[in-house]
Design a protein around this motif. Sequence first.
Motif, PDB file in Angstrom:
ATOM      1  N   VAL A  19      -2.322 -25.645  71.563  1.00 54.22           N
ATOM      2  CA  VAL A  19      -3.374 -26.588  71.921  1.00 54.22           C
ATOM      3  C   VAL A  19      -2.924 -27.439  73.099  1.00 54.22           C
ATOM      4  O   VAL A  19      -1.728 -27.584  73.375  1.00 54.22           O
ATOM      5  CB  VAL A  19      -3.739 -27.515  70.735  1.00 54.22           C
ATOM      6  CG1 VAL A  19      -4.319 -26.718  69.583  1.00 54.22           C
ATOM      7  CG2 VAL A  19      -2.519 -28.318  70.283  1.00 54.22           C
ATOM      8  N   THR A  20      -3.903 -27.984  73.788  1.00 52.13           N
ATOM      9  CA  THR A  20      -3.689 -29.036  74.766  1.00 52.13           C
ATOM     10  C   THR A  20      -4.138 -30.343  74.130  1.00 52.13           C
ATOM     11  O   THR A  20      -5.199 -30.386  73.506  1.00 52.13           O
ATOM     12  CB  THR A  20      -4.479 -28.779  76.056  1.00 52.13           C
ATOM     13  OG1 THR A  20      -4.028 -27.537  76.623  1.00 52.13           O
ATOM     14  CG2 THR A  20      -4.299 -29.902  77.070  1.00 52.13           C
ATOM     15  N   ILE A  21      -3.343 -31.385  74.255  1.00 48.97           N
ATOM     16  CA  ILE A  21      -3.677 -32.644  73.583  1.00 48.97           C
ATOM     17  C   ILE A  21      -3.983 -33.740  74.601  1.00 48.97           C
ATOM     18  O   ILE A  21      -3.362 -33.835  75.660  1.00 48.97           O
ATOM     19  CB  ILE A  21      -2.555 -33.091  72.626  1.00 48.97           C
ATOM     20  CG1 ILE A  21      -1.238 -33.287  73.368  1.00 48.97           C
ATOM     21  CG2 ILE A  21      -2.365 -32.071  71.513  1.00 48.97           C
ATOM     22  CD1 ILE A  21      -0.131 -33.833  72.473  1.00 48.97           C
ATOM     23  N   GLY A  71      -9.196 -41.147  76.530  1.00 52.98           N
ATOM     24  CA  GLY A  71      -9.489 -40.503  77.800  1.00 52.98           C
ATOM     25  C   GLY A  71      -8.243 -40.351  78.661  1.00 52.98           C
ATOM     26  O   GLY A  71      -7.131 -40.726  78.284  1.00 52.98           O
ATOM     27  N   GLY A  72      -8.441 -39.793  79.846  1.00 52.37           N
ATOM     28  CA  GLY A  72      -7.333 -39.591  80.774  1.00 52.37           C
ATOM     29  C   GLY A  72      -6.870 -38.149  80.818  1.00 52.37           C
ATOM     30  O   GLY A  72      -7.474 -37.254  80.230  1.00 52.37           O
ATOM     31  N   GLU A  73      -5.779 -37.936  81.535  1.00 48.56           N
ATOM     32  CA  GLU A  73      -5.243 -36.595  81.704  1.00 48.56           C
ATOM     33  C   GLU A  73      -4.564 -36.120  80.410  1.00 48.56           C
ATOM     34  O   GLU A  73      -4.278 -36.911  79.509  1.00 48.56           O
ATOM     35  CB  GLU A  73      -4.238 -36.581  82.854  1.00 48.56           C
ATOM     36  CG  GLU A  73      -4.848 -36.905  84.216  1.00 48.56           C
ATOM     37  CD  GLU A  73      -3.827 -36.791  85.324  1.00 48.56           C
ATOM     38  OE1 GLU A  73      -2.641 -36.536  85.004  1.00 48.56           O
ATOM     39  OE2 GLU A  73      -4.196 -36.954  86.498  1.00 48.56           O
ATOM     40  N   GLU A 119       9.800 -35.041  76.477  1.00 51.46           N
ATOM     41  CA  GLU A 119       8.901 -35.673  77.453  1.00 51.46           C
ATOM     42  C   GLU A 119       7.497 -35.807  76.883  1.00 51.46           C
ATOM     43  O   GLU A 119       6.843 -36.851  77.021  1.00 51.46           O
ATOM     44  CB  GLU A 119       8.867 -34.852  78.748  1.00 51.46           C
ATOM     45  CG  GLU A 119      10.196 -34.787  79.493  1.00 51.46           C
ATOM     46  CD  GLU A 119      11.158 -33.784  78.884  1.00 51.46           C
ATOM     47  OE1 GLU A 119      10.738 -33.009  77.986  1.00 51.46           O
ATOM     48  OE2 GLU A 119      12.337 -33.784  79.283  1.00 51.46           O
ATOM     49  N   GLY A 120       7.011 -34.742  76.214  1.00 51.87           N
ATOM     50  CA  GLY A 120       5.686 -34.813  75.607  1.00 51.87           C
ATOM     51  C   GLY A 120       5.620 -35.851  74.508  1.00 51.87           C
ATOM     52  O   GLY A 120       4.614 -36.561  74.363  1.00 51.87           O
ATOM     53  N   LEU A 121       6.687 -35.948  73.723  1.00 51.66           N
ATOM     54  CA  LEU A 121       6.731 -36.958  72.663  1.00 51.66           C
ATOM     55  C   LEU A 121       6.629 -38.359  73.246  1.00 51.66           C
ATOM     56  O   LEU A 121       5.900 -39.219  72.722  1.00 51.66           O
ATOM     57  CB  LEU A 121       8.028 -36.798  71.874  1.00 51.66           C
ATOM     58  CG  LEU A 121       8.219 -37.742  70.686  1.00 51.66           C
ATOM     59  CD1 LEU A 121       7.257 -37.358  69.567  1.00 51.66           C
ATOM     60  CD2 LEU A 121       9.664 -37.691  70.188  1.00 51.66           C
ATOM     61  N   HIS A 122       7.317 -38.592  74.343  1.00 44.89           N
ATOM     62  CA  HIS A 122       7.267 -39.921  74.970  1.00 44.89           C
ATOM     63  C   HIS A 122       5.864 -40.228  75.481  1.00 44.89           C
ATOM     64  O   HIS A 122       5.355 -41.350  75.305  1.00 44.89           O
ATOM     65  CB  HIS A 122       8.276 -39.982  76.117  1.00 44.89           C
ATOM     66  CG  HIS A 122       8.225 -41.258  76.893  1.00 44.89           C
ATOM     67  ND1 HIS A 122       8.726 -42.448  76.420  1.00 44.89           N
ATOM     68  CD2 HIS A 122       7.692 -41.532  78.125  1.00 44.89           C
ATOM     69  CE1 HIS A 122       8.523 -43.397  77.319  1.00 44.89           C
ATOM     70  NE2 HIS A 122       7.903 -42.863  78.354  1.00 44.89           N
ATOM     71  N   ARG A 123       5.214 -39.249  76.102  1.00 42.67           N
ATOM     72  CA  ARG A 123       3.872 -39.497  76.635  1.00 42.67           C
ATOM     73  C   ARG A 123       2.877 -39.791  75.511  1.00 42.67           C
ATOM     74  O   ARG A 123       1.979 -40.621  75.658  1.00 42.67           O
ATOM     75  CB  ARG A 123       3.402 -38.288  77.454  1.00 42.67           C
ATOM     76  CG  ARG A 123       4.068 -38.174  78.813  1.00 42.67           C
ATOM     77  CD  ARG A 123       3.333 -37.188  79.697  1.00 42.67           C
ATOM     78  NE  ARG A 123       3.372 -35.838  79.142  1.00 42.67           N
ATOM     79  CZ  ARG A 123       4.327 -34.961  79.419  1.00 42.67           C
ATOM     80  NH1 ARG A 123       5.331 -35.292  80.213  1.00 42.67           N
ATOM     81  NH2 ARG A 123       4.301 -33.749  78.896  1.00 42.67           N
ATOM     82  N   VAL A 124       3.017 -39.106  74.368  1.00 45.20           N
ATOM     83  CA  VAL A 124       2.072 -39.309  73.270  1.00 45.20           C
ATOM     84  C   VAL A 124       2.249 -40.685  72.649  1.00 45.20           C
ATOM     85  O   VAL A 124       1.269 -41.397  72.379  1.00 45.20           O
ATOM     86  CB  VAL A 124       2.244 -38.207  72.204  1.00 45.20           C
ATOM     87  CG1 VAL A 124       1.432 -38.539  70.957  1.00 45.20           C
ATOM     88  CG2 VAL A 124       1.805 -36.852  72.764  1.00 45.20           C
ATOM     89  N   ARG A 175      -3.931 -41.980  68.821  1.00 44.24           N
ATOM     90  CA  ARG A 175      -4.623 -40.843  68.231  1.00 44.24           C
ATOM     91  C   ARG A 175      -4.944 -39.855  69.333  1.00 44.24           C
ATOM     92  O   ARG A 175      -5.165 -40.237  70.484  1.00 44.24           O
ATOM     93  CB  ARG A 175      -5.904 -41.302  67.522  1.00 44.24           C
ATOM     94  CG  ARG A 175      -5.650 -42.304  66.401  1.00 44.24           C
ATOM     95  CD  ARG A 175      -6.928 -42.739  65.730  1.00 44.24           C
ATOM     96  NE  ARG A 175      -6.696 -43.766  64.722  1.00 44.24           N
ATOM     97  CZ  ARG A 175      -7.644 -44.317  63.972  1.00 44.24           C
ATOM     98  NH1 ARG A 175      -8.902 -43.915  64.133  1.00 44.24           N
ATOM     99  NH2 ARG A 175      -7.333 -45.231  63.094  1.00 44.24           N
ATOM    100  N   ILE A 176      -5.009 -38.589  68.947  1.00 43.23           N
ATOM    101  CA  ILE A 176      -5.186 -37.550  69.965  1.00 43.23           C
ATOM    102  C   ILE A 176      -6.421 -36.706  69.657  1.00 43.23           C
ATOM    103  O   ILE A 176      -6.937 -36.693  68.540  1.00 43.23           O
ATOM    104  CB  ILE A 176      -3.922 -36.670  70.059  1.00 43.23           C
ATOM    105  CG1 ILE A 176      -3.609 -36.011  68.684  1.00 43.23           C
ATOM    106  CG2 ILE A 176      -2.720 -37.463  70.505  1.00 43.23           C
ATOM    107  CD1 ILE A 176      -3.750 -34.531  68.689  1.00 43.23           C
ATOM    108  N   LEU A 177      -6.832 -36.006  70.690  1.00 48.63           N
ATOM    109  CA  LEU A 177      -7.848 -34.965  70.567  1.00 48.63           C
ATOM    110  C   LEU A 177      -7.197 -33.662  71.012  1.00 48.63           C
ATOM    111  O   LEU A 177      -6.346 -33.647  71.903  1.00 48.63           O
ATOM    112  CB  LEU A 177      -9.068 -35.284  71.433  1.00 48.63           C
ATOM    113  CG  LEU A 177      -9.887 -36.520  71.031  1.00 48.63           C
ATOM    114  CD1 LEU A 177     -10.883 -36.857  72.129  1.00 48.63           C
ATOM    115  CD2 LEU A 177     -10.613 -36.252  69.716  1.00 48.63           C
ATOM    116  N   THR A 178      -7.576 -32.561  70.408  1.00 47.26           N
ATOM    117  CA  THR A 178      -6.981 -31.278  70.737  1.00 47.26           C
ATOM    118  C   THR A 178      -8.018 -30.327  71.302  1.00 47.26           C
ATOM    119  O   THR A 178      -9.196 -30.360  70.937  1.00 47.26           O
ATOM    120  CB  THR A 178      -6.346 -30.623  69.488  1.00 47.26           C
ATOM    121  OG1 THR A 178      -7.346 -30.495  68.468  1.00 47.26           O
ATOM    122  CG2 THR A 178      -5.197 -31.468  68.962  1.00 47.26           C
ATOM    123  N   VAL A 179      -7.562 -29.495  72.210  1.00 43.66           N
ATOM    124  CA  VAL A 179      -8.370 -28.393  72.748  1.00 43.66           C
ATOM    125  C   VAL A 179      -7.560 -27.122  72.538  1.00 43.66           C
ATOM    126  O   VAL A 179      -6.410 -27.019  73.007  1.00 43.66           O
ATOM    127  CB  VAL A 179      -8.673 -28.600  74.240  1.00 43.66           C
ATOM    128  CG1 VAL A 179      -9.425 -27.386  74.788  1.00 43.66           C
ATOM    129  CG2 VAL A 179      -9.476 -29.864  74.462  1.00 43.66           C
TER     130      VAL A 179
END
Length: 228
Positions: free
Chosen positions: A155-157, A162-164, A204-209, A221-225
């Motif tokens: 998935v892409t989270i 909003g945002g990238e 790196e992904g953990l830090h961004r989340v 909270r996240i949304l997944t695609v």
Amino acid sequence: MPRPHLPALPRPAILGPSRRAHWWRWVLRRGASALCAVAAVLMLLALVRPPAPPTTSALVAARDLPPGAVLTAADLRTARLPGGPDSPGTVGAVGEPRDLVGRRLVSAMQTGELVTTSRLVPRSAAEGLPADTVAAHVLHADERSLDLVCAGQRVTIFADTGGEALARDVLVLAIDTPENASLTGSLPGSGVLPRGLVLALSPEGLHRVFAGQRPDGGPPRILTVITR
């Protein structure tokens, strides 16, 4: 003192002037020429002969195995297979019994069939991921779309604000069931929390989340695609 007279030694038959000696010398010359010719041919063949094709040592099934079988040392034998380690016929091959004993088969195998990692039940959803991968539990903002996701998907989270994209091509390791979510929400002071999922994230992904906070101060909270 005069030297003692020694009797003359007889000449070898090959050195004499006789016709027989000439014949023996002719035979030896012919034999030496033939040996040189054979040696030259063998050397030429050794130079032009292509090298032996590469082979790879790998484990194959020693007998017919049913699906779901737990492998033992008696179920395996070593074989030399044509091709190098990176050839299409040996991709995923395993060379050491200790890497297979105790593993479960996904499907049936026939005697002599190559045992590859794709024929084994994974130890976990994170098997084969980089060593620095982190399993992180995140909350999902849309429970209805969460029902479309299952463990093993990529998935892409995104942040629900909003945002990238926060991370791409992320492996889903596990998903909260409604029962687990209700138990979490029943803890003192926890309130009602949405269901979440466990993701395999790089540092790196953990830090961004987790670097961003929601406007209300709650956990991100996240949304997944779904990508694949």
